[in-house]
Scaffold this active site. Structure first.
Site, PDB file in Angstrom:
ATOM      1  N   TYR A  24      64.897  81.937  40.020  1.00 15.31           N
ATOM      2  CA  TYR A  24      64.921  83.257  40.650  1.00 15.31           C
ATOM      3  C   TYR A  24      65.738  83.325  41.947  1.00 15.31           C
ATOM      4  O   TYR A  24      65.828  84.384  42.553  1.00 15.31           O
ATOM      5  CB  TYR A  24      63.482  83.733  40.906  1.00 15.31           C
ATOM      6  CG  TYR A  24      62.671  83.849  39.629  1.00 15.31           C
ATOM      7  CD1 TYR A  24      63.001  84.786  38.664  1.00 15.31           C
ATOM      8  CD2 TYR A  24      61.588  83.004  39.390  1.00 15.31           C
ATOM      9  CE1 TYR A  24      62.272  84.892  37.483  1.00 15.31           C
ATOM     10  CE2 TYR A  24      60.846  83.102  38.216  1.00 15.31           C
ATOM     11  CZ  TYR A  24      61.202  84.041  37.265  1.00 15.31           C
ATOM     12  OH  TYR A  24      60.483  84.143  36.097  1.00 15.31           O
ATOM     13  N   HIS A 101      65.966  92.456  35.294  1.00 14.89           N
ATOM     14  CA  HIS A 101      65.401  91.099  35.327  1.00 14.89           C
ATOM     15  C   HIS A 101      66.373  90.195  36.060  1.00 14.89           C
ATOM     16  O   HIS A 101      67.584  90.227  35.783  1.00 14.89           O
ATOM     17  CB  HIS A 101      65.157  90.554  33.916  1.00 14.89           C
ATOM     18  CG  HIS A 101      64.204  91.411  33.157  1.00 14.89           C
ATOM     19  ND1 HIS A 101      62.851  91.404  33.421  1.00 14.89           N
ATOM     20  CD2 HIS A 101      64.405  92.342  32.197  1.00 14.89           C
ATOM     21  CE1 HIS A 101      62.271  92.297  32.639  1.00 14.89           C
ATOM     22  NE2 HIS A 101      63.186  92.881  31.894  1.00 14.89           N
TER      23      HIS A 101
HETATM   24  O1  CA2 Z   1      63.695  87.521  35.440  1.00 22.25           O
HETATM   25  C1  CA2 Z   1      62.895  88.355  35.862  1.00 22.25           C
HETATM   26  O2  CA2 Z   1      63.148  89.092  36.813  1.00 22.25           O
HETATM   27  C2  CA2 Z   1      61.494  88.465  35.242  1.00 22.25           C
HETATM   28  O3  CA2 Z   1      61.159  89.844  35.158  1.00 22.25           O
HETATM   29  C3  CA2 Z   1      60.545  87.743  36.185  1.00 22.25           C
HETATM   30  C4  CA2 Z   1      59.122  87.637  35.650  1.00 22.25           C
HETATM   31  C5  CA2 Z   1      59.117  87.064  34.225  1.00 22.25           C
HETATM   32  O4  CA2 Z   1      57.804  87.094  33.706  1.00 22.25           O
HETATM   33  C6  CA2 Z   1      60.037  87.865  33.315  1.00 22.25           C
HETATM   34  O5  CA2 Z   1      60.026  87.246  32.047  1.00 22.25           O
HETATM   35  C7  CA2 Z   1      61.455  87.874  33.850  1.00 22.25           C
HETATM   36  C8  CA2 Z   1      58.294  86.699  36.520  1.00 22.25           C
HETATM   37  C9  CA2 Z   1      58.203  87.116  37.934  1.00 22.25           C
HETATM   38  C10 CA2 Z   1      57.676  85.975  38.708  1.00 22.25           C
HETATM   39  O6  CA2 Z   1      58.438  85.863  39.864  1.00 22.25           O
HETATM   40  C11 CA2 Z   1      58.404  84.692  40.553  1.00 22.25           C
HETATM   41  C12 CA2 Z   1      59.332  84.562  41.536  1.00 22.25           C
HETATM   42  C13 CA2 Z   1      59.383  83.417  42.256  1.00 22.25           C
HETATM   43  C14 CA2 Z   1      58.489  82.397  42.007  1.00 22.25           C
HETATM   44  C15 CA2 Z   1      57.540  82.539  41.012  1.00 22.25           C
HETATM   45  C16 CA2 Z   1      57.496  83.699  40.279  1.00 22.25           C
END
Ligand code: CA2
Length: 149
Positions: A24, A101
């Site tokens: 991310y 995303h």
């Molecule tokens: O890629 C993306 O932006 C997602 O929407 C992020 C979601 C995931 O479930 C989708 O499949 C794709 C997860 C968000 C969690 O965000 C975090 C960020 C940093 C550390 C841990 C989790």
């Protein structure tokens, strides 16, 4: 309402920039929100931002947006792959929205390939990192201008 955009981030996106930077990146949610607001100021767009880890709170915020917001940019987080209720809320208010995303969900686990929202979205952006939010706002600017000519 005129040129007002609501930026919504769903569950766990408050952790942005603090964990899993290989997926991310290292930009925090607060950076994303302030950068999007500054970009909006430059374009004459008011950007409101909202993040919640709770599905119902996100749905309530979408309902509040009715009549007050012209466009929604939403990263629904994990709710993307699970939530009929979020889909119904977005369809119910009929505010056009872009699904963003950060990661390329199609290059990840199979369960991330399915979205309950994509067919209702004006567009879906994935895999551009946090630039996806900026690209979305630029597109919204274009759309809002086109709708007023
Ligand atoms: O890629 C993306 O932006 C997602 O929407 C992020 C979601 C995931 O479930 C989708 O499949 C794709 C997860 C968000 C969690 O965000 C975090 C960020 C940093 C550390 C841990 C989790």
């Amino acid at each position: 309402m005129d040129r007002t955009v609501l930026l919504i981030n769903g569950p766990n996106l408050n952790l942005l920039g603090t964990r899993e930077p290989h997926i991310y990146g290292s930009t925090t949610l607060s950076d994303v929100e302030s950068n999007t607001k500054s970009q909006g100021e430059g374009l004459g767009i008011t950007v409101q931002s909202f993040q919640s880890n709770h599905e119902g709170a996100i749905i309530d915020r979408i309902h509040e947006a009715r009549g007050n917001v012209e466009y929604i940019i939403i990263n629904p987080g994990g709710l993307t792959h699970t939530s009929v209720a979020l889909r119904d809320a977005l369809a119910g208010v009929a505010i056009p929205f872009i699904e963003v995303h950060i990661s390329n969900v199609h290059a990840r686990e199979e369960f991330r390939h399915k979205s309950f929202l994509s067919d209702k979205a004006v567009a879906v952006i994935c895999g551009l990192g946090v630039f996806g939010y900026s690209a979305a706002l630029q597109f919204v600017d274009q759309q809002l201008k086109a709708s007023k000519t």
